[in-house]
Enzyme design. Structure first.
Site, PDB file in Angstrom:
ATOM      1  N   HIS A 115       0.858  -1.189   0.000  1.00 17.26           N
ATOM      2  CA  HIS A 115       0.000   0.000   0.000  1.00 17.26           C
ATOM      3  C   HIS A 115       0.893   1.239   0.000  1.00 17.26           C
ATOM      4  O   HIS A 115       0.964   1.939  -0.976  1.00 17.26           O
ATOM      5  CB  HIS A 115      -0.970  -0.038   1.183  1.00 17.26           C
ATOM      6  CG  HIS A 115      -2.073   0.969   1.098  1.00 17.26           C
ATOM      7  ND1 HIS A 115      -3.144   0.991   1.964  1.00 17.26           N
ATOM      8  CD2 HIS A 115      -2.257   2.016   0.252  1.00 17.26           C
ATOM      9  CE1 HIS A 115      -3.948   1.991   1.627  1.00 17.26           C
ATOM     10  NE2 HIS A 115      -3.431   2.631   0.612  1.00 17.26           N
ATOM     11  N   GLU A 177      -0.323   7.804  -3.815  1.00 12.43           N
ATOM     12  CA  GLU A 177       0.510   7.542  -2.640  1.00 12.43           C
ATOM     13  C   GLU A 177       1.585   8.619  -2.474  1.00 12.43           C
ATOM     14  O   GLU A 177       1.856   9.083  -1.368  1.00 12.43           O
ATOM     15  CB  GLU A 177       1.170   6.162  -2.753  1.00 12.43           C
ATOM     16  CG  GLU A 177       0.231   5.014  -2.463  1.00 12.43           C
ATOM     17  CD  GLU A 177      -0.438   5.124  -1.103  1.00 12.43           C
ATOM     18  OE1 GLU A 177       0.267   5.255  -0.089  1.00 12.43           O
ATOM     19  OE2 GLU A 177      -1.686   5.094  -1.057  1.00 12.43           O
ATOM     20  N   HIS A 181       1.036  11.223   0.557  1.00  6.92           N
ATOM     21  CA  HIS A 181       1.891  10.909   1.714  1.00  6.92           C
ATOM     22  C   HIS A 181       3.363  11.313   1.534  1.00  6.92           C
ATOM     23  O   HIS A 181       3.973  11.841   2.464  1.00  6.92           O
ATOM     24  CB  HIS A 181       1.822   9.406   2.021  1.00  6.92           C
ATOM     25  CG  HIS A 181       0.437   8.894   2.256  1.00  6.92           C
ATOM     26  ND1 HIS A 181      -0.280   9.201   3.390  1.00  6.92           N
ATOM     27  CD2 HIS A 181      -0.369   8.114   1.488  1.00  6.92           C
ATOM     28  CE1 HIS A 181      -1.469   8.612   3.318  1.00  6.92           C
ATOM     29  NE2 HIS A 181      -1.561   7.951   2.178  1.00  6.92           N
TER      30      HIS A 181
END
Ligand SMILES: *[C@@H]1O[C@H](CO)[C@@H](O)[C@H](O)[C@H]1NC(C)=O
Length: 305
Positions: A115, A177, A181
Site C-alpha cells: 500500500h 501515494e 503521503h
C-alpha cells in the site's frame, strides 16, 4: 544558494584554468574574498553537524527542537511548519485483497500487496497532500514510473507484481501515494537530497521513497509470518484477532493495526515505526499501533480466488 563573489571567482578560475593548482587560484583572491569563502565552508560544516546531530534523534521523541527551517530538519522527520505537529510516526502498510473485479489485481496468492509508507503525526492523526507547504513537487503516475524505469528497472518490475490497484490503474495509485503521503516528510524536500550529476534532487527523493516502501514491505512479509504461526487463508476456518495480532507482534516487536471489512474479512495491515534519520535511509524502530483494529474477535482470512 546565493553565489558570492568569492565563489564565482573560484569557479571562474577553475573553469578557465582547470590545470592550475587550486592554491594558485586562491592566492588570486583578496583577503576579503578569502574570508568570505572560509565563512561559506564554516556554514556548510555547521549544517552538516546540525544534520548529523538531528539524525541521532528518534522521530516523535527528539530531545530538542528541530524547526523546519533548520538544517537539522533534513535529517529528522519533524514538523513541516514552524510550531506545527511533527509527522514522525511512520506506517508501512499492505493489503490482503480477495475481491478485485479482475482477480489478477488481487496480486500473488501467497503475499500481501504494497500500500504505502505514510507519515502520521505522532498522535496517529495525519497530514496529507503537503506539496504546497513542503515545497515537494507532486508527480504523475507516469512520471513516477519513468523514474523507476530509468534508474531502477528491477524496482519497476517488483511494483508490477506487488503493487496492485483494485481496478488495475496502478499508475494512478502510485501518484496518489506519493502526492498524498510522500510530500509530507521534511526529509523528502528537494533541498535535503544530495546534488548528483546523474539525477535531479526531486527524482532522487521519488526513487528512494519507492525503494524504501518496497524495502519495508519485504521486511514484514505478512503472509509468511502468519503461515509460520499456522495461520493460512481458509474459506471455512476462522481465526481469532488475538491469534493474528500475537503472531505479527512476535515478528514486528509491536502490535500492528489489523484491518477487516464489514464482513469480518481481514484485508489490511499497518506496521508502525519511529525513525532516526531520513525516511528513505533511516534506522527504524517498531512501535505500537495507534489505531484500534477494525476486525471482530473471530475473523475470516479468505484465500485469493
Ligand atoms: C467467522 O467470522 C465471521 C466474520 O467475523 C463471523 O461472521 C462468523 O460468525 C465466524 N464463524 C464462527 C464459527 O465463529
Amino acid at each position: 544558494m546565493k553565489f558570492t563573489a568569492a565563489t564565482l571567482a573560484v569557479l571562474a578560475a577553475a573553469s578557465t584554468a582547470a590545470a592550475k593548482p587550486l592554491l594558485d587560484q586562491l592566492s588570486n583572491l583578496d583577503p576579503a574574498q578569502l574570508a568570505q569563502l572560509g565563512q561559506q565552508y564554516a556554514n556548510k560544516g555547521q549544517e552538516l553537524a546540525a544534520c548529523a546531530s538531528a539524525g541521532t534523534q528518534l522521530s516523535c521523541h527528539a530531545s530538542y527542537d528541530i524547526p523546519p527551517t533548520s538544517a537539522g530538519s533534513c535529517c529528522f522527520n519533524g514538523a513541516l511548519v514552524s510550531g506545527g505537529k511533527q509527522s514522525g510516526l511512520i506506517l508501512s502498510t499492505s493489503f490482503w485483497t480477495t475481491n478485485a473485479p479482475d482477480p489478477a489485481n488481487n496480486g500473488p496468492k501467497d503475499s500481501t500487496t504494497i500500500h504505502g509508507l505514510w507519515p502520521d503525526y505522532c498522535d496517529g492523526t495525519y497530514p496529507q497532500f503537503c506539496s504546497s507547504i513542503s515545497g515537494i513537487p507532486e508527480y504523475t503516475g507516469e512520471q513516477i514510473e519513468a523514474v523507476m524505469q530509468k534508474y531502477d528497472p528491477a524496482l519497476y518490475a517488483y511494483y508490477q507484481t506487488y503493487f496492485k490497484d483494485l481496478d488495475g490503474d496502478s499508475a494512478d495509485f502510485l501518484s496518489h501515494e506519493y502526492n498524498k503521503h510522500g510530500t509530507c516528510y521534511t526529509t523528502m524536500r528537494s533541498q535535503c537530497q544530495p546534488q548528483l550529476p546523474w539525477i535531479s534532487q526531486a527524482d532522487f527523493a521519488v526513487l528512494n521513497y519507492f525503494r524504501q516502501i518496497a524495502h519495508k514491505f519485504q521486511e514484514r512479509p505478512t503472509y509468511n509470518i502468519l503461515q509460520s504461526a499456522g495461520i493460512t487463508p481458509s474459506s471455512s476456518q476462522n481465526y481469532t484477532l488475538v491469534q493474528v495480532q500475537q503472531a505479527l507482534k512476535n515478528a514486528h516487536g509491536a502490535t500492528p493495526f489489523v484491518g477487516c471489512n464489514k464482513k469480518g474479512e481481514m484485508n489490511e495491515f499497518w506496521y508502525f515505526w519511529n525513525v532516526r534519520g531520513q525516511v528513505n535511509f533511516g534506522l527504524y524502530e517498531a512501535v505500537e499501533s495507534t489505531t484500534k483494529s477494525t476486525c471482530p474477535q473471530s475473523l475470516k482470512y479468505l484465500p485469493k480466488p
